[in-house]
Design a protein around this motif. Structure first.
Motif, PDB file in Angstrom:
ATOM      1  N   LEU A 266       0.901  -1.333  -0.011  1.00  0.00           N
ATOM      2  CA  LEU A 266       0.162   0.068  -0.190  1.00  0.00           C
ATOM      3  C   LEU A 266       0.998   1.330   0.164  1.00  0.00           C
ATOM      4  CD1 LEU A 266      -2.678  -0.924   2.306  1.00  0.00           C
ATOM      5  CD2 LEU A 266      -2.726  -1.125   0.106  1.00  0.00           C
ATOM      6  N   LYS A 267       1.894   1.183   0.856  1.00  0.00           N
ATOM      7  CA  LYS A 267       2.852   2.229   0.942  1.00  0.00           C
ATOM      8  C   LYS A 267       3.368   2.594  -0.376  1.00  0.00           C
ATOM      9  CE  LYS A 267       4.025   1.745   5.718  1.00  0.00           C
ATOM     10  NZ  LYS A 267       5.160   1.506   6.526  1.00  0.00           N
ATOM     11  N   ARG A 268       3.855   1.610  -1.268  1.00  0.00           N
ATOM     12  CA  ARG A 268       4.269   1.531  -2.586  1.00  0.00           C
ATOM     13  C   ARG A 268       3.263   2.199  -3.541  1.00  0.00           C
ATOM     14  NH1 ARG A 268       9.212  -0.139  -4.478  1.00  0.00           N
ATOM     15  NH2 ARG A 268       9.389  -0.117  -6.838  1.00  0.00           N
TER      16      ARG A 268
ATOM     17  N   GLY B 283      10.941  13.031   1.461  1.00  0.00           N
ATOM     18  CA  GLY B 283      10.935  12.549   3.101  1.00  0.00           C
ATOM     19  C   GLY B 283      11.669  11.436   3.497  1.00  0.00           C
ATOM     20  N   THR B 284      11.236  10.994   4.855  1.00  0.00           N
ATOM     21  CA  THR B 284      12.067  10.180   5.444  1.00  0.00           C
ATOM     22  C   THR B 284      11.215   8.868   5.729  1.00  0.00           C
ATOM     23  OG1 THR B 284      13.871  11.261   5.969  1.00  0.00           O
ATOM     24  CG2 THR B 284      13.561   9.389   7.322  1.00  0.00           C
ATOM     25  N   GLY B 285      11.529   7.778   5.872  1.00  0.00           N
ATOM     26  CA  GLY B 285      10.697   6.526   6.493  1.00  0.00           C
ATOM     27  C   GLY B 285      10.356   5.708   5.208  1.00  0.00           C
ATOM     28  N   SER B 286       9.626   4.614   5.696  1.00  0.00           N
ATOM     29  CA  SER B 286       9.342   3.305   4.820  1.00  0.00           C
ATOM     30  C   SER B 286       8.533   3.873   3.626  1.00  0.00           C
ATOM     31  CB  SER B 286       9.050   2.181   5.498  1.00  0.00           C
ATOM     32  OG  SER B 286       7.407   2.559   6.144  1.00  0.00           O
ATOM     33  N   THR B 287       7.729   4.751   3.692  1.00  0.00           N
ATOM     34  CA  THR B 287       6.890   5.025   2.669  1.00  0.00           C
ATOM     35  C   THR B 287       7.804   5.908   1.842  1.00  0.00           C
ATOM     36  OG1 THR B 287       5.054   5.124   4.076  1.00  0.00           O
ATOM     37  CG2 THR B 287       4.586   5.972   2.077  1.00  0.00           C
ATOM     38  N   ALA B 288       8.400   6.976   2.277  1.00  0.00           N
ATOM     39  CA  ALA B 288       9.190   8.007   1.507  1.00  0.00           C
ATOM     40  C   ALA B 288      10.213   7.171   0.821  1.00  0.00           C
ATOM     41  CB  ALA B 288       9.831   9.040   2.529  1.00  0.00           C
TER      42      ALA B 288
ATOM     43  N   ILE C 240       7.483  15.139  -0.868  1.00  0.00           N
ATOM     44  CA  ILE C 240       6.718  14.089  -0.654  1.00  0.00           C
ATOM     45  C   ILE C 240       7.295  13.419   0.670  1.00  0.00           C
ATOM     46  CG2 ILE C 240       6.199  11.935  -1.736  1.00  0.00           C
ATOM     47  CD1 ILE C 240       7.553  14.659  -3.789  1.00  0.00           C
ATOM     48  N   ASP C 241       6.543  13.123   1.533  1.00  0.00           N
ATOM     49  CA  ASP C 241       6.981  12.652   2.827  1.00  0.00           C
ATOM     50  C   ASP C 241       5.719  11.553   3.225  1.00  0.00           C
ATOM     51  OD1 ASP C 241       8.408  12.201   5.033  1.00  0.00           O
ATOM     52  OD2 ASP C 241       8.685  13.990   5.439  1.00  0.00           O
ATOM     53  N   GLY C 242       6.132  11.014   4.228  1.00  0.00           N
ATOM     54  CA  GLY C 242       5.237   9.954   4.907  1.00  0.00           C
ATOM     55  C   GLY C 242       4.542  10.741   6.154  1.00  0.00           C
ATOM     56  N   ALA C 243       3.883   9.877   7.035  1.00  0.00           N
ATOM     57  CA  ALA C 243       3.313  10.439   8.096  1.00  0.00           C
ATOM     58  C   ALA C 243       2.975   9.474   9.201  1.00  0.00           C
ATOM     59  CB  ALA C 243       1.917  11.377   8.057  1.00  0.00           C
ATOM     60  N   ASP C 244       2.844   9.858  10.512  1.00  0.00           N
ATOM     61  CA  ASP C 244       2.532   8.733  11.636  1.00  0.00           C
ATOM     62  C   ASP C 244       1.011   8.811  11.653  1.00  0.00           C
ATOM     63  OD1 ASP C 244       5.127   8.026  11.764  1.00  0.00           O
ATOM     64  OD2 ASP C 244       5.574   9.795  12.737  1.00  0.00           O
ATOM     65  N   GLU C 245       0.482  10.077  11.726  1.00  0.00           N
ATOM     66  CA  GLU C 245      -1.100  10.146  11.785  1.00  0.00           C
ATOM     67  C   GLU C 245      -1.416  11.396  10.955  1.00  0.00           C
ATOM     68  OE1 GLU C 245      -2.188   8.795  16.266  1.00  0.00           O
ATOM     69  OE2 GLU C 245      -2.205  10.891  15.965  1.00  0.00           O
TER      70      GLU C 245
ATOM     71  N   LYS D 171       4.466  13.616  12.760  1.00  0.00           N
ATOM     72  CA  LYS D 171       5.583  13.166  12.042  1.00  0.00           C
ATOM     73  C   LYS D 171       6.591  12.922  13.054  1.00  0.00           C
ATOM     74  CE  LYS D 171       6.791  14.369   8.257  1.00  0.00           C
ATOM     75  NZ  LYS D 171       7.063  12.942   7.813  1.00  0.00           N
ATOM     76  N   GLY D 172       7.568  12.026  12.735  1.00  0.00           N
ATOM     77  CA  GLY D 172       8.690  12.151  13.588  1.00  0.00           C
ATOM     78  C   GLY D 172       9.184  10.810  14.300  1.00  0.00           C
ATOM     79  N   ALA D 173       8.373   9.661  13.769  1.00  0.00           N
ATOM     80  CA  ALA D 173       8.666   8.406  14.440  1.00  0.00           C
ATOM     81  C   ALA D 173      10.241   7.917  13.743  1.00  0.00           C
ATOM     82  CB  ALA D 173       7.678   7.253  13.983  1.00  0.00           C
ATOM     83  N   GLY D 174      10.485   8.379  12.708  1.00  0.00           N
ATOM     84  CA  GLY D 174      11.867   8.062  12.237  1.00  0.00           C
ATOM     85  C   GLY D 174      12.709   9.128  12.486  1.00  0.00           C
ATOM     86  N   GLY D 175      12.411  10.069  13.530  1.00  0.00           N
ATOM     87  CA  GLY D 175      13.420  10.689  13.992  1.00  0.00           C
ATOM     88  C   GLY D 175      13.674  11.974  13.227  1.00  0.00           C
ATOM     89  N   ALA D 176      13.095  12.389  11.964  1.00  0.00           N
ATOM     90  CA  ALA D 176      13.694  13.356  11.125  1.00  0.00           C
ATOM     91  C   ALA D 176      12.752  14.771  11.133  1.00  0.00           C
ATOM     92  CB  ALA D 176      13.677  12.861   9.647  1.00  0.00           C
ATOM     93  N   LEU D 177      11.989  14.660  12.150  1.00  0.00           N
ATOM     94  CA  LEU D 177      10.852  15.774  12.042  1.00  0.00           C
ATOM     95  C   LEU D 177      11.526  17.252  11.914  1.00  0.00           C
ATOM     96  CD1 LEU D 177      10.258  17.042  15.558  1.00  0.00           C
ATOM     97  CD2 LEU D 177      11.118  14.548  15.457  1.00  0.00           C
ATOM     98  N   LEU D 178      12.521  17.544  12.441  1.00  0.00           N
ATOM     99  CA  LEU D 178      13.181  18.945  11.997  1.00  0.00           C
ATOM    100  C   LEU D 178      13.287  19.062  10.765  1.00  0.00           C
ATOM    101  CD1 LEU D 178      14.282  21.624  13.265  1.00  0.00           C
ATOM    102  CD2 LEU D 178      16.216  20.549  13.784  1.00  0.00           C
TER     103      LEU D 178
HETATM  104  C1  5RP Z   1      10.246  10.183   9.929  1.00  0.00           C
HETATM  105  C2  5RP Z   1       8.754  10.336   9.598  1.00  0.00           C
HETATM  106  C3  5RP Z   1       7.922   9.466   8.841  1.00  0.00           C
HETATM  107  O1  5RP Z   1       7.566  10.091   7.554  1.00  0.00           O
HETATM  108  C4  5RP Z   1       6.853   8.540   9.451  1.00  0.00           C
HETATM  109  O2  5RP Z   1       7.490   8.229  10.501  1.00  0.00           O
HETATM  110  C5  5RP Z   1       6.244   7.706   8.772  1.00  0.00           C
HETATM  111  O3  5RP Z   1       7.013   6.688   8.618  1.00  0.00           O
HETATM  112  P1  5RP Z   1       6.542   5.337   7.813  1.00  0.00           P
HETATM  113  O4  5RP Z   1       6.445   5.704   6.166  1.00  0.00           O
HETATM  114  O5  5RP Z   1       7.838   4.438   7.755  1.00  0.00           O
HETATM  115  O6  5RP Z   1       5.318   4.910   8.241  1.00  0.00           O
HETATM  116  O7  5RP Z   1       7.977  11.548  10.096  1.00  0.00           O
HETATM  117  O8  5RP Z   1      10.696  11.251  10.679  1.00  0.00           O
END
Ligand code: 5RP
Length: 233
Positions: A6-8, A27-32, A82-87, A96-103
């Protein structure tokens, strides 16, 4: 269907918005990561673009794919991030920021004419806060900053703990900018704008993972395909 597929799919939809010559935030994370992979295939076929990565991890991935990279000292503005999100809430406000890249993600998104979020539909929520809110803080004065953050969280009805993020080895997690992260388990954030202001008023807080009124479009993939969500903010 697996979340990763789905992410792909969401990433592939975002790629349709990218035109030759665009300046892109990655962006950062598995979807990005899927988006960067797909963009890399295009670049290998001769597609021209210039990109600013939001983390060292994304920079490494993009460089390995020969995607041309730049920075926000060289480029004034970007066309799309283009970036992912946690909620994602109904107004497309985000955690955002589960991957620690929020700043870096927030700096890059703020320098972009359009922020597109890509996600699977597990990220959709009625109200933000089930997912822990990352709060990036300076290492100096951690104790004082943590106490101040805890007071703000309590004033905003934080239901759960405030935890210093750790690596799997038990060390403090350190961001690309050399900062630490406090994760706040709210449960529900009823006044995100006020919470944002109160957190940013704390001297040791560098940034937080609430992305409010920043995202105008989201591609959200589910069992029935990829939905386009948009708002005019
Ligand atoms: C990283 C993020 C990611 O975009 C967010 O955690 C979503 O990650 P994933 O695509 O792996 O679910 O904010 O800081």
């Amino acid at each position: 269907m697996m979340n990763d597929e789905l992410k792909r799919q969401a990433a592939a939809m975002a790629l349709t918005q990218v035109k030759p010559g665009m300046r892109l935030g990655l962006g950062t994370g598995s979807t990005a990561r899927h988006f960067v992979d797909l963009l890399g295939v295009q670049v290998a076929a001769g597609f021209a673009c210039i990109c600013v990565p939001t983390s060292e991890a994304t920079a490494r991935q993009a460089a390995a794919l020969n995607i041309p990279l730049s920075d926000l000292d060289t480029l004034d503005r970007l066309d799309i991030t283009i970036d992912g999100a946690d909620e994602i809430d109904p107004q497309l406000n985000l955690i955002k920021g589960a991957g620690g890249a929020l700043l870096r993600e927030k700096i890059v998104a703020a320098a972009s004419d359009l922020m597109i979020v890509i996600a699977d539909d597990s990220k959709l929520v009625d109200a933000l806060g089930q997912f822990p809110l990352p709060i990036e803080v300076n290492r100096f004065g951690l104790g004082a900053t943590r106490r101040a953050v805890a007071l703000v969280c309590a004033a905003h009805d934080c239901a759960g703990a405030l935890r210093l993020r750790q690596t799997s080895d038990g060390d403090s997690y350190v961001t690309d900018g050399g900062h630490l992260i406090l994760d706040a388990f709210f449960g529900r954030i009823s006044q995100p704008e006020a919470l944002s202001t109160d957190l940013l008023n704390i001297a040791g807080v560098v940034q937080h993972g609430l992305f409010l009124k920043m995202c105008k479009k989201a591609y959200v993939a589910g069992a029935d395909g990829v939905r386009t969500l948009s708002n005019g903010n």
